[in-house]
Structure formats: C-alpha cells, structure tokens
Design an enzyme around this catalytic site. Structure first.
Site, mmCIF file in Angstrom:
data_model
loop_
_atom_site.group_PDB
_atom_site.id
_atom_site.type_symbol
_atom_site.label_atom_id
_atom_site.label_comp_id
_atom_site.label_asym_id
_atom_site.label_seq_id
_atom_site.Cartn_x
_atom_site.Cartn_y
_atom_site.Cartn_z
ATOM 1 N N VAL A 26 0.853 -1.184 0.000
ATOM 2 C CA VAL A 26 0.000 0.000 0.000
ATOM 3 C C VAL A 26 0.889 1.233 0.000
ATOM 4 O O VAL A 26 1.819 1.352 0.807
ATOM 5 C CB VAL A 26 -0.914 0.033 1.241
ATOM 6 C CG1 VAL A 26 -1.763 1.301 1.244
ATOM 7 C CG2 VAL A 26 -1.780 -1.213 1.297
ATOM 8 N N LYS A 27 0.599 2.141 -0.915
ATOM 9 C CA LYS A 27 1.286 3.430 -0.944
ATOM 10 C C LYS A 27 0.291 4.494 -0.555
ATOM 11 O O LYS A 27 -0.791 4.593 -1.149
ATOM 12 C CB LYS A 27 1.842 3.722 -2.337
ATOM 13 C CG LYS A 27 2.483 5.104 -2.454
ATOM 14 C CD LYS A 27 2.694 5.503 -3.898
ATOM 15 C CE LYS A 27 3.204 6.942 -3.988
ATOM 16 N NZ LYS A 27 3.209 7.460 -5.371
#
Length: 305
Positions: free
Chosen positions: A203-204
């Site tokens: 996840v960014k």
C-alpha cells in the site's frame, strides 16, 4: 533469504509461489535488500501532472530511459511507471531492476471535484514487460471510488493468478473530503485499510497529518487515546490500520521539498515502523548527481546510518 523477508512473505498465505517470488524480488533488490524496507522510484507524473510540470526542472528526465538508470544507480528496490515509459526502456534494462506497471492513471486537464482513474495497462502488458508487480490508484472519498474499487479487485485477482504482486496507491480525494481531510489521520488510515481489503500486497499512501476529518472517528480517537501527536506516531497508526502491520505500507514523497524536510519525513517513517518511501519528484526534478546523493542518504536512514 534473510529472515525478515521470509517473515514478510509469511503474511501472504493465500498467494501462489509466483506472487511470493515477485515480492521477494522487490525486497531483495538494491541497497536495502533483505532488510524488509523499500525505496521505489515512481514516474507517473508525466501522465498525472503533465510533462513540463514534471520534467522541465531537470530536462534529461523527459527521456524515459533516464529513470531506469536513476533507479538502478541509486540502489532502489524497484521502478514504477505507466505503460509507455516502461515500454521505452524495458528491453534495454531487462533484468536490471524490478518493474511495477502503473495500470491506471489520471490527468489534470479538467477541473474536477471527484477524480477518477482510467485503465491504461493490463496484466498481460505487465507480464510481457517482465514486471514484478502491477499498481493501481484509488481515490477514497471520490464519488467514483466504488467503481475504482471494483477495477482494482478485478485487476488484483488477475494479477495474482499470473504471479504478479499488487501495489495500490491509496490517495483520499474528492468532494466528500476537505482539502485538509485528504491527509487526515483517520482518512489515511481508512484508505490504507481499504487498499488491504482489496487485496493489495503493498500500500502506498501519503504521510498523514494530525487532523481528524470525521466526527465519529474523532470520538474514537479521543476515547481510546490513540497517539497521533508526532509524525512517527501517525505512521505507526497507519501501519496498524494495514492489518496490524501485516501488509507492506510505504509513504509518498509528494511534491519537491527541501532535503532537511524530506529526511525528517523519512526518519519519521523509519521510527514509526513504516516500510519505506516511494520518491518521485524529489528525485527526478533534481540533477542526477543531486538525486543520487539524496536517495543515498534516504537509504542510509533506513539502514540506520
């Protein structure tokens, strides 16, 4: 394989050996190999912000091949870009660094309160180009977010069947949020949870502020005394929202800022048990010499130097 990488791979028990191999490729490349930390160079800004706004501060960056070489020379774990940029260098740099195909993108040619993303690449493209992963952006808070979630779920399902890791850019944005709310701690943590629920391996998201956007969430944060005063505490909470730290969470470098500010953010990510940084404009909008120096210092911070 280093024990930390094996531990991280153990979190993804539903995935096939192809996915785990590609996650291992990302974690075992570059100067941070084996540490469980990631520094990734993303260059989707030409599509997202326009070429002049993105590359005019450092004209060599108009050439897609420049970014491949920058990521390699800096010792990054991976290079992420849309289809066209990857196609322009994938053959020349084949096998030199893991690639992430950014498979949906958005432009800023319209003034829109509720942005959306267009699918601009496929799992088949990612496989053809030898990518380790495929990436998608979601805008939680946009009126179009439900459709984006469905695109990501379908794309993630196909990617995993093909042995690709899945990266989700989770960027809260839209008419239901205030500008301050786009980086509010409750909203960023919520966006990270949504990305994990959609099947993201990585996840960014953006670094969160101490602002709390939702009244109902504020009651819980205050009643449970969730620590969010410092940036490191807020990073730790976002990581907690990502399945109690059992998903990889990396944080965006955002628009270009001073070295001191950038290094301060990186130290907060490290101290909050974040998994690393994805640094685009702060890299390629500098001269290559300055970018290599800056990225070297970022990696040193994650190495504890």
């Amino acid at each position: 394989m280093i024990d930390r990488v094996r531990e991280i791979l153990s979190w993804y028990g539903a995935d096939n050996p192809g996915v785990l191999t590609n996650l291992a490729r990302l974690l075992n490349t570059g100067r941070l190999a084996g540490t469980g930390k990631l520094v990734i160079l993303p260059v989707d800004q030409g599509f997202e912000h326009g070429p002049a706004r993105s590359f005019a501060p450092n004209p060599p960056a108009y050439d897609p091949r420049y970014h491949f070489q920058l990521a390699i020379d800096a010792g990054c774990n991976a290079y992420a870009a849309p289809l066209g940029f990857l196609e322009a260098g994938a053959r020349e740099f084949a096998g030199d660094i893991p690639l992430i195909l950014k498979a949906n993108n958005h432009d800023v040619l319209r003034d829109e309160k509720d942005p959306d993303q267009a699918v601009t690449g496929t799992v088949e493209d990612a496989l053809r180009l030898g990518c380790a992963a495929i990436g998608y952006t979601i805008y939680p808070g946009s009126e179009n977010d439900q459709a984006m979630y469905e695109v990501v779920q379908r794309g993630a399902e196909d990617a995993k069947k093909s042995g690709l890791a899945v990266v989700v850019w989770a960027y809260p944005r839209g008419s239901s949020l205030s500008k301050e709310g786009e980086t509010a701690i409750d909203v960023v943590g919520y966006a990270a949870q949504i990305a994990c629920q959609l099947g993201a391996h990585i996840v960014k998201t953006k670094l969160p502020s101490a602002h709390i956007e939702q009244d109902e969430a504020r009651k819980v944060y205050e009643a449970q005394r969730i620590p969010i005063e410092t940036q490191a505490e807020r990073v730790r909470h976002v990581v907690q929202c990502a399945f109690d730290g059992r998903r990889i969470v990396i944080f965006s470098g955002g628009a270009r800022i001073s070295d001191d500010d950038l290094f301060g953010e990186v130290r907060a990510i490290r101290d909050g048990n974040g998994f690393g940084s994805i640094i685009g404009r702060n890299s390629f909008q500098r001269s290559k010499q300055d970018a290599l120096r800056m990225l070297g210092q970022v990696i040193d911070i994650y190495l504890g130097k």
